[in-house]
Design an enzyme around this catalytic site. Structure first.
Site, PDB file in Angstrom:
ATOM      1  N   ASN A 166     -10.257  -1.742   1.192  1.00 35.33           N
ATOM      2  CA  ASN A 166     -11.431  -1.163   1.842  1.00 35.33           C
ATOM      3  C   ASN A 166     -11.519   0.355   1.727  1.00 35.33           C
ATOM      4  O   ASN A 166     -12.584   0.933   1.919  1.00 35.33           O
ATOM      5  CB  ASN A 166     -11.479  -1.576   3.319  1.00 35.33           C
ATOM      6  N   HIS A 167     -10.408   1.017   1.394  1.00 35.65           N
ATOM      7  CA  HIS A 167     -10.429   2.479   1.241  1.00 35.65           C
ATOM      8  C   HIS A 167     -10.627   2.921  -0.214  1.00 35.65           C
ATOM      9  O   HIS A 167     -10.451   4.101  -0.521  1.00 35.65           O
ATOM     10  CB  HIS A 167      -9.131   3.096   1.777  1.00 35.65           C
ATOM     11  N   ASP A 225       0.810  -1.221   0.000  1.00 36.80           N
ATOM     12  CA  ASP A 225       0.000   0.000   0.000  1.00 36.80           C
ATOM     13  C   ASP A 225       0.847   1.276   0.000  1.00 36.80           C
ATOM     14  O   ASP A 225       1.630   1.510   0.926  1.00 36.80           O
ATOM     15  CB  ASP A 225      -0.895   0.047   1.243  1.00 36.80           C
ATOM     16  N   HIS A 236      -0.026  -3.014   6.583  1.00 38.25           N
ATOM     17  CA  HIS A 236       1.003  -1.981   6.398  1.00 38.25           C
ATOM     18  C   HIS A 236       2.365  -2.309   6.996  1.00 38.25           C
ATOM     19  O   HIS A 236       3.259  -1.461   6.950  1.00 38.25           O
ATOM     20  CB  HIS A 236       0.533  -0.618   6.938  1.00 38.25           C
ATOM     21  N   HIS A 254      -2.943  -4.554   3.538  1.00 39.55           N
ATOM     22  CA  HIS A 254      -3.842  -3.914   4.495  1.00 39.55           C
ATOM     23  C   HIS A 254      -3.194  -3.580   5.829  1.00 39.55           C
ATOM     24  O   HIS A 254      -3.463  -2.517   6.391  1.00 39.55           O
ATOM     25  CB  HIS A 254      -5.111  -4.737   4.761  1.00 39.55           C
ATOM     26  N   GLU A 282      -4.435   2.006  -2.465  1.00 34.52           N
ATOM     27  CA  GLU A 282      -5.672   2.434  -1.803  1.00 34.52           C
ATOM     28  C   GLU A 282      -5.491   3.524  -0.748  1.00 34.52           C
ATOM     29  O   GLU A 282      -6.472   4.138  -0.331  1.00 34.52           O
ATOM     30  CB  GLU A 282      -6.383   1.237  -1.180  1.00 34.52           C
ATOM     31  N   ASN A 283      -4.260   3.788  -0.331  1.00 31.75           N
ATOM     32  CA  ASN A 283      -4.017   4.833   0.672  1.00 31.75           C
ATOM     33  C   ASN A 283      -3.180   5.980   0.119  1.00 31.75           C
ATOM     34  O   ASN A 283      -2.608   6.761   0.888  1.00 31.75           O
ATOM     35  CB  ASN A 283      -3.304   4.250   1.894  1.00 31.75           C
TER      36      ASN A 283
END
Length: 276
Positions: A67-68, A8, A181, A179, A39-40
């Site tokens: 999820n983000h 991520d 991290h 997810h 996603e982040n």
């Protein structure tokens, strides 16, 4: 085939590190295919179209999420038209975008990439991730419609990640968790030939709380009262992921090793990238 997966991207510092380092990695190590979880990338929450496109320009072949994915509302608009942008395949029917696709690597190989999200401690209302994997693999089996199969399994629980990898062992080239991290030390090749790592880590500032400035998370642990918003940490980033050598004959993994480049964690690149 040489494949690189990067965890991520978190905030500006994470995405800038990827954009700066990725072109050199591709050329220096003759990488055939690159996947980046994005996603982040926008301030720690979601991804914009400009960030997505710049990540492709830097050399990524596919950008996965989790999820983000919809934190930046514009993603709802560009997801349907961008084939190289993936959201979790087990989102409900009718969700914009796509959860899997087949892409052509630099060496001509057909690479099926699927983005699937776990449910334990996450979103239990999602479709069954195991059945989602069954569906995607059946539609594009390894050795038939695909020369390699890669699954970004975006999940919280290590047990769910490991069981998922065992479920598809021998039918996928790589299952890599995202997810949490933080990079795990369990990179391995399972009995059936699928490479696995519980979490690839993040591309971001590790002097932080999961890539976020540590003051506000610490405040909430201490006092249970928010003082402000979570903000992405802005210090020098370390990029983390893993490299996989995939057999051109079987599509299964032959070698796997972590990649870490940056000031905070011990640096390493797959030693087999220097061979041949």
């Amino acid at each position: 085939m040489r494949l690189l997966f990067l965890g991520d991207m978190v905030g500006r510092t994470g995405r800038m590190a990827v954009w700066q380092r990725l072109p050199g990695l591709i050329s220096d190590f003759r990488l055939d295919f690159v996947i980046v979880n994005g996603e982040n990338a926008a301030g720690g929450f979601g991804i914009t179209e400009d960030i997505f496109k710049t990540t492709l320009e830097a050399g990524a072949d596919v950008v996965t999420t989790g999820n983000h994915v919809w934190d930046q509302r514009e993603a709802l608009e560009f997801a349907p038209r961008e084939e190289r942008f993936l959201r979790p395949a087990n989102f409900p029917g009718g969700t914009p975008g796509r959860g899997a696709g087949v892409f052509i690597a630099r060496n001509g190989a057909r690479v099926m990439v699927a983005n699937i999200m776990g449910r334990v401690f996450m979103h239990p209302e999602l479709d069954d991730p195991f059945q989602a994997a069954e569906r995607e693999i059946a539609a594009c089996p390894l050795g038939e419609q695909a020369d390699a199969v890669v699954i970004d399994f975006h999940a919280e629980a290590t047990s769910e990640k490991m069981c998922f990898a065992h479920f598809v062992d021998g039918r996928a080239s790589l299952v890599v968790g995202t997810h949490t991290h933080h990079p795990t030390a369990d990179h391995q090749i399972l009995n059936g030939g699928t490479a696995f790592m519980s979490d690839a880590g993040m591309c971001g500032d590790y002097d932080s709380s999961l890539g976020m400035d540590k003051e506000e998370p610490l405040n909430r642990f201490l006092y249970k009262v928010p003082k402000g918003r979570f903000e992405a940490a802005a210090g020098p980033a370390t990029i983390c992921g893993l490299g996989v050598e995939i057999s051109d004959r079987t599509g299964l993994a032959e070698k796997v090793a972590p990649l870490r480049l940056g000031p905070r964690l011990e640096e390493t690149v797959p030693s087999f990238w220097n061979e041949g």
